[in-house]
Design a protein around this motif. Structure first.
Motif, PDB file in Angstrom:
ATOM      1  N   ARG A   1      -1.799  -0.980  -9.244  1.00  9.94           N
ATOM      2  CA  ARG A   1      -1.932   0.452  -9.186  1.00  9.94           C
ATOM      3  C   ARG A   1      -1.082   1.146 -10.257  1.00  9.94           C
ATOM      4  O   ARG A   1      -1.497   2.116 -10.860  1.00  9.94           O
ATOM      5  CB  ARG A   1      -1.471   0.816  -7.796  1.00  9.94           C
TER       6      ARG A   1
ATOM      7  N   THR B   1      -9.728   0.340   3.199  1.00 13.24           N
ATOM      8  CA  THR B   1      -8.777  -0.779   3.189  1.00 13.24           C
ATOM      9  C   THR B   1      -7.496  -0.399   3.923  1.00 13.24           C
ATOM     10  O   THR B   1      -7.029  -1.133   4.799  1.00 13.24           O
ATOM     11  CB  THR B   1      -8.435  -1.169   1.735  1.00 13.24           C
ATOM     12  N   ALA B   2      -6.948   0.770   3.574  1.00 20.48           N
ATOM     13  CA  ALA B   2      -5.697   1.205   4.203  1.00 20.48           C
ATOM     14  C   ALA B   2      -5.860   1.344   5.709  1.00 20.48           C
ATOM     15  O   ALA B   2      -4.935   1.066   6.475  1.00 20.48           O
ATOM     16  CB  ALA B   2      -5.229   2.525   3.595  1.00 20.48           C
TER      17      ALA B   2
ATOM     18  N   ILE C   1     -11.587   3.232  -6.910  1.00 22.30           N
ATOM     19  CA  ILE C   1     -10.387   2.685  -6.282  1.00 22.30           C
ATOM     20  C   ILE C   1      -9.977   3.542  -5.095  1.00 22.30           C
ATOM     21  O   ILE C   1      -9.667   3.031  -4.022  1.00 22.30           O
ATOM     22  CB  ILE C   1      -9.248   2.603  -7.314  1.00 22.30           C
ATOM     23  N   SER C   2     -10.014   4.865  -5.273  1.00 25.31           N
ATOM     24  CA  SER C   2      -9.590   5.713  -4.162  1.00 25.31           C
ATOM     25  C   SER C   2     -10.598   5.645  -3.012  1.00 25.31           C
ATOM     26  O   SER C   2     -10.239   5.798  -1.853  1.00 25.31           O
ATOM     27  CB  SER C   2      -9.353   7.152  -4.616  1.00 25.31           C
TER      28      SER C   2
ATOM     29  N   VAL D   1      -9.481  -6.054   2.086  1.00 26.37           N
ATOM     30  CA  VAL D   1     -10.213  -5.745   0.854  1.00 26.37           C
ATOM     31  C   VAL D   1     -11.522  -6.527   0.803  1.00 26.37           C
ATOM     32  O   VAL D   1     -12.590  -5.979   0.506  1.00 26.37           O
ATOM     33  CB  VAL D   1      -9.352  -6.062  -0.395  1.00 26.37           C
TER      34      VAL D   1
ATOM     35  N   THR E   1       0.821  -1.203   0.000  1.00 27.50           N
ATOM     36  CA  THR E   1       0.000   0.000   0.000  1.00 27.50           C
ATOM     37  C   THR E   1       0.855   1.253   0.000  1.00 27.50           C
ATOM     38  O   THR E   1       0.517   2.229  -0.621  1.00 27.50           O
ATOM     39  CB  THR E   1      -0.895   0.063   1.239  1.00 27.50           C
TER      40      THR E   1
ATOM     41  N   ARG F   1      -3.793  -7.462   3.834  1.00 25.43           N
ATOM     42  CA  ARG F   1      -4.425  -6.674   2.790  1.00 25.43           C
ATOM     43  C   ARG F   1      -5.612  -7.392   2.132  1.00 25.43           C
ATOM     44  O   ARG F   1      -6.666  -6.817   1.930  1.00 25.43           O
ATOM     45  CB  ARG F   1      -3.375  -6.321   1.733  1.00 25.43           C
TER      46      ARG F   1
ATOM     47  N   ILE G   1      -7.385  -3.433  -6.527  1.00 25.26           N
ATOM     48  CA  ILE G   1      -6.727  -3.097  -5.260  1.00 25.26           C
ATOM     49  C   ILE G   1      -5.995  -4.315  -4.704  1.00 25.26           C
ATOM     50  O   ILE G   1      -4.888  -4.202  -4.187  1.00 25.26           O
ATOM     51  CB  ILE G   1      -7.760  -2.559  -4.253  1.00 25.26           C
TER      52      ILE G   1
ATOM     53  N   GLU H   1      -9.858   2.337  -1.265  1.00 25.26           N
ATOM     54  CA  GLU H   1      -8.513   2.292  -0.702  1.00 25.26           C
ATOM     55  C   GLU H   1      -8.453   2.889   0.706  1.00 25.26           C
ATOM     56  O   GLU H   1      -7.688   2.412   1.544  1.00 25.26           O
ATOM     57  CB  GLU H   1      -7.551   3.050  -1.610  1.00 25.26           C
TER      58      GLU H   1
END
Ligand code: TRP
Length: 464
Positions: free
Chosen positions: A174, A340-341, A333-334, A354, A17, A350, A169, A337
């Motif tokens: 990416r 997820t992050a 995706i953003s 997800v 990430t 990870r 992801i 993310e």
């Protein structure tokens, strides 16, 4: 403080990430990829229609310049200084205080927004096919109405979008997405300009332009329009929930953050404005068009009639929806993310993170997917007069994001401190032009203006 947290620097990379952008251009394209999406092309014209035309455009531009741009810079500074996900960014800069809750609100907003975003991205995906087959072009509004009322199809399509997003992801391609968006974004831009030029020559175009560009200043004090403009500006720039904090955490110290932010905001605004130049001239060329009634289906009901009026329109339409789908994907995706992050930075694997977040989003997406005619009570949620999808958009865009932005501006302006942010933005002691103005905006204008809009909107709601 929490050791597990403080070990993760911006370039620890082992979970796939963390990393850093290769160049300022790479960052600008990635951040613009997050910003430019359905919000610009689907959301902006719809909001203009609901908000009474040019007056909305004017208020929107004011929100972008005076409120959102300063917050964009603040999120970047916070992200780069902390090198963390939104929750961690607050924990690092203000340990042992409840400020991390602002990050948590952002993470929740990511889930909430993606849950309706994937439904609309699903429509976009389907319209690639419907443009090619020509089905979308014969009586577009009726076709769209029948299409979205098909619950099974809509749930399926939104799951497809989520699966693609999660797959990207998960696989960590990416790089590929970034490379693709460097190509796709300019292509989308070019096709919009082309469509705009074509739209200007349609009968009724002039009427559309007047509606779009000539504000009725009597509406300027209409608080619900102002609230919608503010929410739309936050949404379009991906602000208020920490997506930009996260992207800023990958930003190298050498990059000119303020300059890059200006590019991102400028590109995002131009794409939105361009979309209006296409939608309104075309809309007004259709008899009986009422922009206020377009709702979530506005572009799907309007654009196919432009395509069917053009030679080679089927291909044009398909190309347009391909590019829009890709723009939606880089935004989705953003959105995925950030949640997820936030799990990965707390020690989750990870893959697991997800899957869990995707499953959660998918579950909440179902009522949105069924809200456009498939299930009557979701088409008009009791007590709101709105369909479930629009309700989600209002809750997250008009409330959660501005509230997040309010706290971010207070935090950066007063708690973490504008001087620390300035030092972060000017690593070599070179203060950026307009720095003083930025401090004034982030400390006073942003918090007070957002608070004003939120309080007045709430009052209006409870009064009537
Ligand atoms: N800005 C995107 C759009 O206009 C949507 C989006 C992506 C977003 N990431 C976000 C909105 C984070 C708010 C917060 O389509």
């Amino acid at each position: 403080m929490n050791d597990a947290l403080s070990q993760q620097g911006p370039v620890s990379g082992e979970a796939g990430t963390r990393g850093s952008w290769g160049s300022s251009f790479g960052f600008i394209m990635a951040a613009a990829g997050s910003a430019v999406g359905l919000g610009n092309i689907w959301g902006f014209p719809m909001q203009v229609g609901k908000g009474g035309g040019a007056i909305f455009v004017l208020l929107y531009l004011c929100c972008v310049v005076f409120i959102c741009f300063p917050i964009l810079v603040a999120e970047l500074a916070l992200g780069r200084a902390s090198g963390r996900d939104p929750i961690g960014a607050f924990q690092v800069t203000s340990p042992a205080t409840p400020w991390w809750l602002v990050g948590a609100l952002g993470v929740t907003a990511g889930v909430g927004i993606l849950s309706f975003y994937c439904v609309i991205a699903g429509w976009t995906l389907a319209y690639i096919w419907y443009s090619l087959s020509g089905a979308a072009g014969q009586n577009p509004p009726a076709f769209f109405g029948a299409f979205v009322a098909d619950g099974g199809k809509n749930v399926f399509l939104s799951f497809v979008v989520l699966a693609i997003t999660a797959g990207i992801i998960l696989g960590g391609v990416r790089e590929g997405i970034e490379k693709a968006s460097k190509l796709m974004m300019p292509a989308l831009f070019a096709i919009l300009i082309l469509l705009g030029v074509r739209a200007l020559f349609l009968p009724g175009a002039a009427e559309g332009l007047v509606y779009y560009l000539k504000p009725d200043l009597r509406e300027i004090a209409n608080i619900s329009v102002l609230n919608a403009a503010l929410g739309q500006a936050f949404f379009s720039l991906s602000l208020g929930m920490g997506a930009i904090i996260t992207y800023g955490s990958y930003l190298s110290k050498k990059t000119n953050a303020v300059g890059s932010a200006a590019w991102v905001a400028g590109l995002d605004t131009m794409v939105a404005l361009l979309a209006g130049f296409v939608v309104f001239p075309v809309g007004f060329s259709i008899s009986g068009f009422n922009p206020a009634e377009g709702g979530p289906g506005l572009i799907f009901a309007v654009l196919p009639s432009l395509f069917s009026s053009m030679p080679g329109g089927a291909l044009f339409g398909a190309a347009f929806f391909v590019l829009l789908s890709l723009a939606a994907l880089t935004s989705a995706i953003s959105l995925l993310e950030v949640p997820t992050a936030s799990l990965v930075d707390r020690g989750w694997r990870r893959g697991k993170a997800v899957l869990l977040m995707t499953a959660l989003v998918a579950a909440i997406a179902v009522p949105s997917a069924l809200s456009q005619g498939a299930v009557p009570w979701l088409a008009k949620v009791p007590g709101t007069g709105m369909d479930f999808l629009s309700l989600m958009a209002v809750v997250w865009n008009n409330w959660a994001l501005p509230i997040g932005g309010l706290f971010i501006s207070i935090f950066v302006g007063w708690v973490w401190g504008a001087d620390k942010a300035l030092a972060e933005l000017a690593p070599e002691g070179k203060i950026f032009p307009g720095a003083r103005l930025w401090v004034f905006l982030i400390r006073y204008v942003c918090p007070l203006a957002i608070l004003f809009v939120i309080v007045m909107t709430a009052r209006g709601m409870f009064a009537g």
